[in-house]
Design an enzyme around this catalytic site. Structure first.
Site, short mmCIF file in Angstrom:
data_model
loop_
_atom_site.label_atom_id
_atom_site.label_comp_id
_atom_site.label_asym_id
_atom_site.label_seq_id
_atom_site.Cartn_x
_atom_site.Cartn_y
_atom_site.Cartn_z
N ASP A 56 0.84 -1.20 0.00
CA ASP A 56 0.00 0.00 0.00
C ASP A 56 0.88 1.25 0.00
O ASP A 56 1.81 1.37 0.79
CB ASP A 56 -0.88 0.01 1.27
CG ASP A 56 -1.79 1.23 1.31
OD1 ASP A 56 -2.81 1.21 0.59
OD2 ASP A 56 -1.48 2.18 2.04
N TYR A 61 2.45 10.37 0.30
CA TYR A 61 3.54 9.94 1.20
C TYR A 61 4.88 10.46 0.67
O TYR A 61 5.58 9.79 -0.08
CB TYR A 61 3.56 8.41 1.34
CG TYR A 61 2.28 7.81 1.90
CD1 TYR A 61 1.37 8.58 2.62
CD2 TYR A 61 1.98 6.46 1.74
CE1 TYR A 61 0.20 8.04 3.13
CE2 TYR A 61 0.82 5.91 2.26
CZ TYR A 61 -0.06 6.72 2.96
OH TYR A 61 -1.23 6.16 3.46
N ALA A 293 6.72 -0.72 7.71
CA ALA A 293 8.03 -1.26 8.12
C ALA A 293 9.10 -0.41 7.47
O ALA A 293 8.97 -0.03 6.31
CB ALA A 293 8.17 -2.72 7.69
N1 LIG Z 1 -5.51 5.76 4.26
C1 LIG Z 1 -4.90 6.48 5.18
O1 LIG Z 1 -5.25 7.64 5.45
C2 LIG Z 1 -3.75 5.88 5.93
C3 LIG Z 1 -3.32 6.45 7.14
C4 LIG Z 1 -2.29 5.83 7.84
C5 LIG Z 1 -1.68 4.71 7.31
N2 LIG Z 1 -2.09 4.18 6.10
C6 LIG Z 1 -1.45 2.98 5.51
O2 LIG Z 1 -1.34 1.98 6.50
C7 LIG Z 1 0.04 1.60 6.64
C8 LIG Z 1 0.33 1.09 8.04
O3 LIG Z 1 0.12 2.09 9.00
P1 LIG Z 1 1.30 3.01 9.59
O4 LIG Z 1 2.53 2.84 8.79
O5 LIG Z 1 0.70 4.35 9.74
O6 LIG Z 1 1.49 2.51 11.07
P2 LIG Z 1 1.81 1.10 11.76
O7 LIG Z 1 1.81 0.02 10.78
O8 LIG Z 1 0.89 1.02 12.91
O9 LIG Z 1 3.29 1.37 12.35
C9 LIG Z 1 4.38 1.41 11.50
C10 LIG Z 1 5.65 1.74 12.29
O10 LIG Z 1 5.82 0.88 13.40
C11 LIG Z 1 7.20 0.51 13.56
N3 LIG Z 1 7.24 -0.95 13.33
C12 LIG Z 1 6.61 -1.65 12.35
N4 LIG Z 1 6.85 -2.96 12.45
C13 LIG Z 1 7.64 -3.13 13.52
C14 LIG Z 1 8.21 -4.27 14.13
N5 LIG Z 1 8.01 -5.49 13.65
N6 LIG Z 1 8.99 -4.09 15.25
C15 LIG Z 1 9.19 -2.84 15.74
N7 LIG Z 1 8.67 -1.72 15.20
C16 LIG Z 1 7.89 -1.87 14.10
C17 LIG Z 1 7.96 1.29 12.49
O11 LIG Z 1 8.33 2.59 12.98
P3 LIG Z 1 9.64 2.86 13.88
O12 LIG Z 1 10.66 1.84 13.54
O13 LIG Z 1 10.04 4.23 13.52
O14 LIG Z 1 9.15 2.78 15.31
C18 LIG Z 1 6.88 1.52 11.43
O15 LIG Z 1 7.12 2.62 10.58
C19 LIG Z 1 0.79 2.88 6.21
O16 LIG Z 1 2.15 2.65 5.96
C20 LIG Z 1 -0.03 3.29 5.02
O17 LIG Z 1 0.29 2.49 3.89
C21 LIG Z 1 -3.13 4.75 5.43
#
Ligand SMILES: NC(=O)c1ccc[n+]([C@@H]2O[C@H](COP(=O)([O-])OP(=O)(O)OC[C@H]3O[C@@H](n4cnc5c(N)ncnc54)[C@H](OP(=O)(O)O)[C@@H]3O)[C@@H](O)[C@H]2O)c1
Length: 331
Positions: A56, A61, A293
């Site tokens: 995604d 972004y 990630a």
């Molecule tokens: N439609 C929308 O408006 C919208 C809004 C938000 C997100 N999204 C989509 O949803 C995706 C996922 O959500 P998100 O990226 O916001 O947040 P998330 O998946 O809740 O958190 C991602 C962050 O957590 C940490 N992390 C991830 N896996 C890990 C692991 N195995 N161990 C330790 N730390 C880990 C990393 O940051 P650190 O290493 O810096 O801690 C990573 O950047 C986004 O990337 C995007 O594609 C869409």
């Protein structure tokens, strides 16, 4: 080779992908304190190698940066992934409804037919592909009727540029308008152990209409990874720096939650991130769990969650621990 990943269909479309999806917001850098291109490409390759077939991204972004990095990473591997990207956050024309500034540029919510037709070509170019598997309206535009947006998306589908249609950050009324206007296959909404509002609002409607749900921020921006201890500092434009959700008190609550679910973590030889993701994928109405990630290690950790099967006893223990430690979180 069978990767062991759970494969699910995106609504009524002919697109199927792994239930664990790689999110690439942080890979774009914006609001995450910057990005490292090589580590990001490593994350994408590790995901694909582990059988994650849903990636995604979005133009917003990093104003195209995330899509460009995804494009580089999938070169020669396009047939192994389903690409979801988005439209409707526009920094080029000033049309629509002002939303925020990024890098000094005003970004507007705009889902008019001309905007979508322009944006899709930009995304295809940045991603280095001739089609997008799931095309999602990123935020809703109060200046354009949903019927007009759906008509534009339907013609892109007819032309073979997109294969399925989704919408993100929507109300129940907006979802009903999408359903009335054509075939919507997916919604993308914030959902995790800490953010469960859509269980009462959108999920009954998606379930009744065979619309898939992609959870976003499934790890609550990393808080549910179990890796954010009280000493962790956030720098630059990292959105977590001033986010009350990341208070020291909340970090202690997450640590207590982790200790409470230790029997499940140990039994599955898992990490806390994996249990949080596997739990998300068992929730009724949640079809795909998007997890960001920043490097190969995190990507592999998250991908492995797609192979964990939680049984009724595991879920009962986890749910009790959520109620005890996470429900009363301050933000
Ligand atoms: N439609 C929308 O408006 C919208 C809004 C938000 C997100 N999204 C989509 O949803 C995706 C996922 O959500 P998100 O990226 O916001 O947040 P998330 O998946 O809740 O958190 C991602 C962050 O957590 C940490 N992390 C991830 N896996 C890990 C692991 N195995 N161990 C330790 N730390 C880990 C990393 O940051 P650190 O290493 O810096 O801690 C990573 O950047 C986004 O990337 C995007 O594609 C869409």
């Amino acid at each position: 080779m069978n990767s062991g990943q759970i494969i699910r269909r995106i609504g009524k479309s002919d697109v199927s992908a792994s239930a664990v999806g790689l999110g690439t917001w942080a890979i774009g850098g914006w609001m995450w304190g910057g990005t490292d291109e090589q580590a990001s490409i490593g994350a994408i390759h590790a995901s694909i190698d582990a059988g994650v077939s849903l990636i995604d991204t979005a133009p917003a972004y990093g104003l195209g940066r995330s899509e460009e990095i995804v494009g580089k990473a999938i070169k020669g591997r396009r047939d192994k992934v389903m690409i979801a990207t988005k439209c409707g956050l526009n920094w080029q024309t000033g049309k629509g409804n002002y939303f925020f500034d990024q890098d000094g540029l005003p970004v507007h919510r705009y889902l008019g037919a001309d905007g979508i037709t322009h944006e899709v070509e930009q995304s295809l170019r940045r991603l280095g592909t001739d089609h997008i598997d799931l095309y999602i309206t990123h935020w809703q535009d109060p200046t354009t009727p949903i019927a007009e947006t759906m008509e534009a998306l339907a013609s892109l589908k007819k032309a073979g540029k997109i294969r399925a249609i989704g919408a993100s950050n929507i109300s129940v009324a907006e979802l009903e308008s999408y359903v009335a206007a054509g075939q919507i296959d997916a919604i993308q909404e914030r959902y995790s152990m800490l953010d469960r509002e859509i269980e009462q609002t959108l999920l009954p409607v998606t379930t009744a209409n065979d619309v898939a749900t992609l959870s976003y921020s499934s790890l609550a921006l990393g808080l549910l990874s179990g890796a954010i201890d009280p000493a962790r500092q956030f720098t630059g434009d990292d959105q977590r720096k001033d986010n009350p959700r990341f208070s020291e008190a909340n970090r202690h609550k997450v640590a207590a939650f982790k200790a409470a679910i230790a029997p499940v973590i140990d039994q599955h030889g898992a990490t806390m991130a994996q249990i949080a993701i596997a739990w998300t994928l068992t929730q009724p109405g949640i079809t795909f769990g998007l997890c960001g990630a920043r490097n190969a290690e995190q990507a592999l950790d998250n991908a492995k969650a797609g192979r964990i099967v939680l049984d009724a006893d595991d879920l009962a223990l986890i749910d009790a621990a959520i109620t005890r430690h996470l429900v009363a979180m301050d933000a």
